[in-house]
Design a protein around this motif. Structure first.
Motif, short mmCIF file in Angstrom:
data_model
loop_
_atom_site.label_atom_id
_atom_site.label_comp_id
_atom_site.label_asym_id
_atom_site.label_seq_id
_atom_site.Cartn_x
_atom_site.Cartn_y
_atom_site.Cartn_z
N TYR A 191 0.77 -1.13 0.09
CA TYR A 191 -0.11 -0.09 0.31
C TYR A 191 0.77 1.19 0.04
O TYR A 191 0.63 2.25 -0.82
N ALA A 192 1.98 1.12 0.76
CA ALA A 192 2.83 2.66 0.88
C ALA A 192 1.94 3.73 1.13
O ALA A 192 2.36 4.93 0.51
N LEU A 193 1.23 3.70 1.96
CA LEU A 193 0.50 5.04 2.71
C LEU A 193 1.34 5.81 3.61
O LEU A 193 2.15 5.14 4.27
N TYR A 194 0.99 7.08 3.62
CA TYR A 194 1.60 7.96 4.69
C TYR A 194 0.92 7.68 5.99
O TYR A 194 -0.18 8.10 5.95
N PRO A 195 1.79 7.31 6.96
CA PRO A 195 1.10 6.81 8.14
C PRO A 195 0.41 7.97 9.05
O PRO A 195 -0.59 8.10 9.62
N VAL A 230 -6.62 9.62 5.45
CA VAL A 230 -7.08 9.05 4.33
C VAL A 230 -7.23 10.21 2.99
O VAL A 230 -6.65 10.01 1.87
N ARG A 231 -7.90 11.41 3.26
CA ARG A 231 -8.08 12.45 2.39
C ARG A 231 -6.67 13.07 2.04
O ARG A 231 -6.53 13.12 0.80
N GLU A 232 -5.96 13.10 2.80
CA GLU A 232 -4.39 13.87 2.69
C GLU A 232 -3.52 12.84 1.80
O GLU A 232 -2.92 13.17 0.94
N ASN A 233 -3.73 11.48 2.44
CA ASN A 233 -3.02 10.40 1.34
C ASN A 233 -3.44 10.48 -0.19
O ASN A 233 -2.68 10.39 -1.08
N ARG A 275 -9.77 9.35 8.85
CA ARG A 275 -9.04 8.50 9.72
C ARG A 275 -7.69 8.45 9.01
O ARG A 275 -7.30 8.72 7.79
N ARG A 276 -6.68 7.88 9.72
CA ARG A 276 -5.24 7.62 9.54
C ARG A 276 -5.24 6.11 8.90
O ARG A 276 -6.08 5.51 9.59
N PRO A 277 -4.28 5.71 8.12
CA PRO A 277 -4.19 4.31 7.73
C PRO A 277 -4.34 3.41 8.86
O PRO A 277 -4.89 2.15 8.73
N ALA A 278 -3.47 3.58 10.14
CA ALA A 278 -3.51 2.66 11.19
C ALA A 278 -5.00 2.36 11.70
O ALA A 278 -5.24 1.37 12.46
N MET A 304 -5.67 2.40 -3.82
CA MET A 304 -6.43 2.35 -5.26
C MET A 304 -6.93 3.93 -5.47
O MET A 304 -6.82 4.60 -6.62
N GLY A 305 -7.62 4.28 -4.39
CA GLY A 305 -8.14 5.83 -4.57
C GLY A 305 -7.15 6.68 -4.82
O GLY A 305 -7.38 7.60 -5.74
N ARG A 306 -5.74 6.75 -4.17
CA ARG A 306 -4.73 7.53 -4.60
C ARG A 306 -4.44 7.48 -5.86
O ARG A 306 -3.89 8.31 -6.68
#
Ligand SMILES: Nc1ncnc2c1ncn2[C@@H]1O[C@H](COP(=O)(O)OP(=O)(O)OP(=O)(O)O)[C@@H](O)[C@H]1O
Ligand SMILES: [Mg+2]
Length: 360
Positions: free
Chosen positions: A84-88, A92-95, A129-132, A144-146
């Motif tokens: 996924y490589a999301l920024y923790p 979600v919106r910011e990612n 929310r945050r990824p965690a 996928m949204g990103r």
């Protein structure tokens, strides 16, 4: 949407060549799946398309333009990774909006795109929310949204579902299929999971040791594998393969001590008498002992509900898998006799592994 053409693409790490002259034409809007064993070069190929890995030789075209030397950001391609490589530390919106903001997009436009993608992926309720604070499946949707918000000309997926449990994988597979129907974006998708490959792909590329073994529609690969490698790789349980000897006139074959009449179905004009006979578990049926191609003790029965697979020990420690009709009761320990449909037999050259004759 992009058509992507790989022309004699090569990759070497120092003296080690891991991708050898790969030619693939991916049509605009096509869903292409890359499969193959670990280390065969799937991720390397995908990363070269994305621009994350230098191309050592050959030409890569996207929408008719040579892009070998273009940096990733200028290829207009989005990649979704397994992890996924999301920024923790970002919501979600910011990612989802980060990449667009970095490129100086219009604030209102970015918001619209994020909301639209959140709608498509049903993650509207998690935007703050945050990824965690998300489940694995929800995180995968964010990844996928990103990719979607960038409105790329092509999507690249590297095993995007392999971190999810079995039920969630099935659900997300359907989501990806629906997403592709809706967006019709050119997609290159890497997976180990052959069900994923068979159900999502317009065409599948089977890779082996940095080369392409076969490219074709899922059922083409299933019914007419070009090599033993593809025959064994596509289909579960895997195709049964038995060493055999072809008669000089090519009408009969000797396998495990029995003579099998091939009739007119498969006549390979081969110089070698030795062949490998392949037959899928569903193409073997029970028969009286005197008509059997193979006989053996049922060692294991896998009762899956919709079907039952049996594993027969047919001598020389060879096991054959057989699919039984759904209501057939089978008992471990009984001796079973099976025969195949000559029209559904596959023959392969044991030295090259290539398919012989026309097959079924
Ligand atoms: N940076 C590197 N330096 C040297 N060799 C590498 C490097 N990256 C990958 N390789 C080699 O290239 C080959 C292809 O690797 P790649 O990651 O593309 O395989 P893969 O098909 O994606 O495998 P998996 O299914 O395990 O993800 C492997 O033999 C690997 O060891
Ligand atoms: Mg990989």
């Amino acid at each position: 949407m992009a058509g992507i053409a790989l022309k004699k693409i090569q990759k070497s790490y120092g003296a080690l060549q891991v991708i050898h002259d790969i030619d693939i034409e991916i049509e605009s809007g096509e869903f292409l799946v890359l499969v193959g064993p670990s280390g065969c070069g799937k991720s390397t190929l995908l990363r070269m398309i994305a621009g994350l890995e230098e191309i050592s030789g050959g030409e890569l075209d996207i929408e008719g333009r040579v892009v070998n030397l273009l940096p990733p950001a200028e290829r207009n391609i989005a990649m979704v990774f397994q992890d996924y490589a999301l920024y923790p530390h970002m919501s979600v919106r910011e990612n989802m909006s980060f990449g667009l903001k970095m490129r100086g997009g219009d604030q209102r436009d970015i918001e619209n795109r994020v909301n639209q993608a959140a709608d498509i992926l049903k993650i509207q309720d998690y935007l703050d929310r945050r990824p965690a604070q998300l489940s694995g499946g929800q995180r995968q949707r964010v990844a996928m949204g990103r990719a979607i918000v960038r409105e790329p000309s092509a999507f690249l997926f590297d095993e995007p579902l392999s971190n999810l449990d079995a039920a969630l994988r099935v659900e997300m597979r359907l989501e990806i299929a629906k997403l592709h129907r809706r967006m019709k974006a050119t997609t290159v998708y890497v997976t180990h999971d052959q069900v994923e490959a068979m159900t999502l792909a317009d065409r599948i590329v089977v890779m082996n040791g940095g080369v392409v073994e076969q490219i074709g529609r899922p059922l083409e690969l299933y019914h007419k594998p070009a090599s033993l490698f593809v025959a064994r790789f596509i289909g579960s349980p895997t195709m049964n393969t038995v060493p055999a000897e072809l008669s000089t006139e090519g009408k009969t074959i000797l396998a495990l001590g029995r003579t099998i009449e091939l009739g007119a179905a498969e006549v390979a004009r081969s110089a070698s008498k030795n062949v490998v006979l392949g037959i899928r578990p569903e193409d073997l049926t029970q028969c009286p002992a005197d008509e059997a191609w193979f006989s053996g003790e049922l060692m294991v029965a896998e009762r899956l509900g919709s079907q039952t697979y049996g594993y027969l020990e047919v001598g020389h420690s060879k096991m054959l898998s057989v699919e039984f009709p759904r209501n057939r009761e089978v008992n471990v320990g009984e001796i079973l006799h099976v025969r195949g449909d000559p029209a559904r037999v596959h023959l392969f050259d044991p030295s090259s592994g290539k398919r012989m004759g026309s097959g079924c």
